[in-house]
Design a protein around this motif. Structure first.
Motif, PDB file in Angstrom:
ATOM      1  N   TRP A  86       0.877  -1.130   0.053  1.00  0.00           N
ATOM      2  CA  TRP A  86      -0.175  -0.028  -0.046  1.00  0.00           C
ATOM      3  C   TRP A  86       1.041   1.500   0.051  1.00  0.00           C
ATOM      4  CZ3 TRP A  86      -3.325  -2.129   4.618  1.00  0.00           C
ATOM      5  CH2 TRP A  86      -4.158  -2.974   4.101  1.00  0.00           C
ATOM      6  N   MET A  87       1.989   1.351   0.797  1.00  0.00           N
ATOM      7  CA  MET A  87       2.768   2.342   0.949  1.00  0.00           C
ATOM      8  C   MET A  87       3.623   2.747  -0.640  1.00  0.00           C
ATOM      9  SD  MET A  87       3.174   3.893   4.100  1.00  0.00           S
ATOM     10  CE  MET A  87       4.943   4.458   4.061  1.00  0.00           C
ATOM     11  N   GLU A  88       3.988   1.591  -1.084  1.00  0.00           N
ATOM     12  CA  GLU A  88       4.556   1.584  -2.420  1.00  0.00           C
ATOM     13  C   GLU A  88       3.478   2.066  -3.458  1.00  0.00           C
ATOM     14  OE1 GLU A  88       7.743  -0.820  -3.350  1.00  0.00           O
ATOM     15  OE2 GLU A  88       8.417  -0.912  -1.271  1.00  0.00           O
ATOM     16  N   ASP A  89       2.455   1.649  -3.381  1.00  0.00           N
ATOM     17  CA  ASP A  89       1.515   1.899  -4.368  1.00  0.00           C
ATOM     18  C   ASP A  89       1.056   3.331  -4.361  1.00  0.00           C
ATOM     19  OD1 ASP A  89       0.873  -0.426  -5.216  1.00  0.00           O
ATOM     20  OD2 ASP A  89      -0.813  -1.056  -4.297  1.00  0.00           O
ATOM     21  N   ALA A  90       1.302   4.078  -2.989  1.00  0.00           N
ATOM     22  CA  ALA A  90       1.159   5.400  -2.725  1.00  0.00           C
ATOM     23  C   ALA A  90       2.169   6.269  -3.165  1.00  0.00           C
ATOM     24  CB  ALA A  90       0.575   5.796  -1.226  1.00  0.00           C
ATOM     25  N   GLY A  91       3.293   5.665  -3.605  1.00  0.00           N
ATOM     26  CA  GLY A  91       4.591   6.239  -3.990  1.00  0.00           C
ATOM     27  C   GLY A  91       5.680   6.475  -3.283  1.00  0.00           C
ATOM     28  N   PHE A  92       5.407   5.715  -1.831  1.00  0.00           N
ATOM     29  CA  PHE A  92       6.769   5.426  -0.887  1.00  0.00           C
ATOM     30  C   PHE A  92       8.009   4.645  -1.820  1.00  0.00           C
ATOM     31  CE2 PHE A  92       8.941   3.692   2.533  1.00  0.00           C
ATOM     32  CZ  PHE A  92       9.411   4.770   3.102  1.00  0.00           C
ATOM     33  N   SER A  93       9.198   5.244  -1.480  1.00  0.00           N
ATOM     34  CA  SER A  93      10.261   4.602  -2.038  1.00  0.00           C
ATOM     35  C   SER A  93      11.448   4.325  -1.120  1.00  0.00           C
ATOM     36  CB  SER A  93      10.415   4.935  -3.668  1.00  0.00           C
ATOM     37  OG  SER A  93      11.030   6.318  -3.504  1.00  0.00           O
ATOM     38  N   GLY A  94      11.340   4.550  -0.003  1.00  0.00           N
ATOM     39  CA  GLY A  94      12.189   4.740   0.772  1.00  0.00           C
ATOM     40  C   GLY A  94      12.638   3.732   1.605  1.00  0.00           C
ATOM     41  N   TYR A  95      13.325   3.693   2.999  1.00  0.00           N
ATOM     42  CA  TYR A  95      13.787   2.532   3.733  1.00  0.00           C
ATOM     43  C   TYR A  95      12.538   1.797   4.360  1.00  0.00           C
ATOM     44  CZ  TYR A  95      18.535   4.029   2.634  1.00  0.00           C
ATOM     45  OH  TYR A  95      19.703   4.207   2.184  1.00  0.00           O
ATOM     46  N   SER A  96      12.754   0.668   4.731  1.00  0.00           N
ATOM     47  CA  SER A  96      11.869  -0.209   5.646  1.00  0.00           C
ATOM     48  C   SER A  96      12.677  -0.154   6.971  1.00  0.00           C
ATOM     49  CB  SER A  96      11.638  -1.437   5.340  1.00  0.00           C
ATOM     50  OG  SER A  96      10.485  -1.650   4.283  1.00  0.00           O
ATOM     51  N   GLU A  97      12.461   0.638   8.120  1.00  0.00           N
ATOM     52  CA  GLU A  97      13.262   0.764   9.007  1.00  0.00           C
ATOM     53  C   GLU A  97      12.526  -0.140  10.332  1.00  0.00           C
ATOM     54  OE1 GLU A  97      13.369   4.989  10.274  1.00  0.00           O
ATOM     55  OE2 GLU A  97      13.070   4.377  12.328  1.00  0.00           O
ATOM     56  N   VAL A  98      13.419  -1.022  10.468  1.00  0.00           N
ATOM     57  CA  VAL A  98      13.413  -1.703  11.711  1.00  0.00           C
ATOM     58  C   VAL A  98      13.278  -1.259  13.089  1.00  0.00           C
ATOM     59  CG1 VAL A  98      13.963  -4.098  12.818  1.00  0.00           C
ATOM     60  CG2 VAL A  98      13.957  -3.846  10.357  1.00  0.00           C
ATOM     61  N   GLU A  99      12.235  -1.290  13.725  1.00  0.00           N
ATOM     62  CA  GLU A  99      12.294  -0.596  15.033  1.00  0.00           C
ATOM     63  C   GLU A  99      11.692  -1.687  16.198  1.00  0.00           C
ATOM     64  OE1 GLU A  99       9.473   2.355  15.717  1.00  0.00           O
ATOM     65  OE2 GLU A  99      10.980   3.645  16.687  1.00  0.00           O
ATOM     66  N   ILE A 100      12.445  -2.219  17.161  1.00  0.00           N
ATOM     67  CA  ILE A 100      12.011  -3.326  18.015  1.00  0.00           C
ATOM     68  C   ILE A 100      12.425  -2.910  19.184  1.00  0.00           C
ATOM     69  CG2 ILE A 100      12.150  -5.700  18.479  1.00  0.00           C
ATOM     70  CD1 ILE A 100      12.531  -6.434  15.478  1.00  0.00           C
ATOM     71  N   PHE A 101      11.707  -2.662  20.174  1.00  0.00           N
ATOM     72  CA  PHE A 101      11.528  -2.426  21.597  1.00  0.00           C
ATOM     73  C   PHE A 101      11.278  -4.170  22.070  1.00  0.00           C
ATOM     74  CE2 PHE A 101       9.424   1.661  20.937  1.00  0.00           C
ATOM     75  CZ  PHE A 101      10.591   2.221  20.148  1.00  0.00           C
ATOM     76  N   SER A 102      12.245  -4.744  22.784  1.00  0.00           N
ATOM     77  CA  SER A 102      11.948  -6.004  22.964  1.00  0.00           C
ATOM     78  C   SER A 102      12.865  -6.505  24.439  1.00  0.00           C
ATOM     79  CB  SER A 102      12.495  -7.009  21.854  1.00  0.00           C
ATOM     80  OG  SER A 102      12.368  -8.165  22.473  1.00  0.00           O
ATOM     81  N   SER A 103      12.239  -6.154  25.544  1.00  0.00           N
ATOM     82  CA  SER A 103      12.852  -6.313  26.830  1.00  0.00           C
ATOM     83  C   SER A 103      13.416  -7.928  27.030  1.00  0.00           C
ATOM     84  CB  SER A 103      12.390  -5.533  28.060  1.00  0.00           C
ATOM     85  OG  SER A 103      10.950  -5.863  27.961  1.00  0.00           O
TER      86      SER A 103
END
Ligand code: ZN
Length: 288
Positions: A248-265
């Motif tokens: 959906w993001m790319e269909d809307a024109g997004f072409s940047g990074y996929s940023e992995v964000e994990i908080f996992s104690s």
């Protein structure tokens, strides 16, 4: 949609993912060794190493930023506290500029005092009004410096203490009000953890379009979730259809990074940092 299966050139690491294991300079070096091209650091991690040391290390390694975390936390109960929040946001904008970040991510805040356990009132409408005014003031400064602002809607479970902007629709309404010309100076950070459940998600991503889609954060929603803040899953281990949302993001024109964000104690913060990065690379290829 871009094919991520053969390489990880569009992988970015949000450095909170490794905040327990390593200081930021080590994270940068370990990412560089693995051919990871981008990171998104947090202000406290930058401050611990030194802003200009970090800027130099980024230049030396060629690693770029996919965002800078974070500004926001606007609601307050006194004029002095409001001014302090705005001053802190201006500093965050300046740091983002020094680090050449493509955007400053805003976690806008909730009821004043709630994050410290003592909410000053129950008026979430007032908090949202503070947020609107805070973003407007910060946007004027950020425009002058040339740093786009990315509003990150947070899951409603954080409405009291972290962010009273809770849906992509709400964030985009703010964008339309404060930046009606869609100049690129104000947009959103779409974090799958916060928005995956939203029945309007696809439509709102399409509404945002390329000028508003400034960042894309990925992780996964574990069942059961054992902690409201620090039990995020690795992509592929939970119930979020991450590739669908990326489509959906790319269909809307997004072409940047996929940023992995994990908080996992209880899991990823307990593992060796190198192992975590290697799994991020593998899952970026197979589950994003
Ligand atoms: Zn995020």
């Amino acid at each position: 949609m871009r094919d991520f299966s053969g390489d990880h050139r569009w992988l970015s690491i949000n450095t909170a993912t490794l905040r327990v294991q390593w200081p930021l300079d080590r994270i940068i070096d370990e990412c560089a060794q693995r051919g990871i091209r981008a990171i998104s650091p947090w202000r406290d991690q930058v401050a611990a190493v030194g802003l200009h040391v970090v800027a130099q290390r980024l230049r030396d390694t060629g690693i770029e930023l996919s965002g800078y975390c974070r500004g926001g936390m606007f609601p307050a109960t006194t004029p002095e506290a409001r001014q302090r929040a705005l001053a802190d946001n201006r500093r965050a904008v300046d740091e983002a500029k020094t680090l050449n970040a493509p955007c400053l991510v805003l976690v806008v805040g909730g009821l004043p005092g709630a994050l410290d356990g003592t909410p000053a009132h129950k008026n979430i409408a007032a908090a949202r009004s503070d947020v609107r005014d805070g973003i407007a003031a910060t946007l004027a400064y950020a425009r002058s410096v040339g740093v786009p602002l990315a509003i990150e809607p947070l899951h409603p479970m954080y409405a009291a203490d972290r962010a009273c902007v809770n849906t992509l629709e709400q964030a985009l309404d703010l964008c339309d009000e404060l930046d009606p010309e869609r100049s690129g100076a104000l947009g959103v950070a779409v974090d799958v953890y916060h928005v995956w459940w939203d029945p309007k998600l696809q439509a709102q991503i399409a509404r945002a379009g390329r000028p508003r889609l400034l960042a894309f954060h990925v992780c996964d929603w574990l069942v059961p979730t054992r902690d409201l803040l620090t039990d995020r899953g690795m992509m592929g281990d939970g119930v979020i259809d991450v590739p669908q949302i990326r489509r959906w993001m790319e269909d809307a024109g997004f072409s940047g990074y996929s940023e992995v964000e994990i908080f996992s104690s209880e899991n990823w913060w307990k593992r060796d940092g190198g192992e975590v990065l290697d799994v991020c690379i593998a899952r970026h290829r197979s589950a994003v």
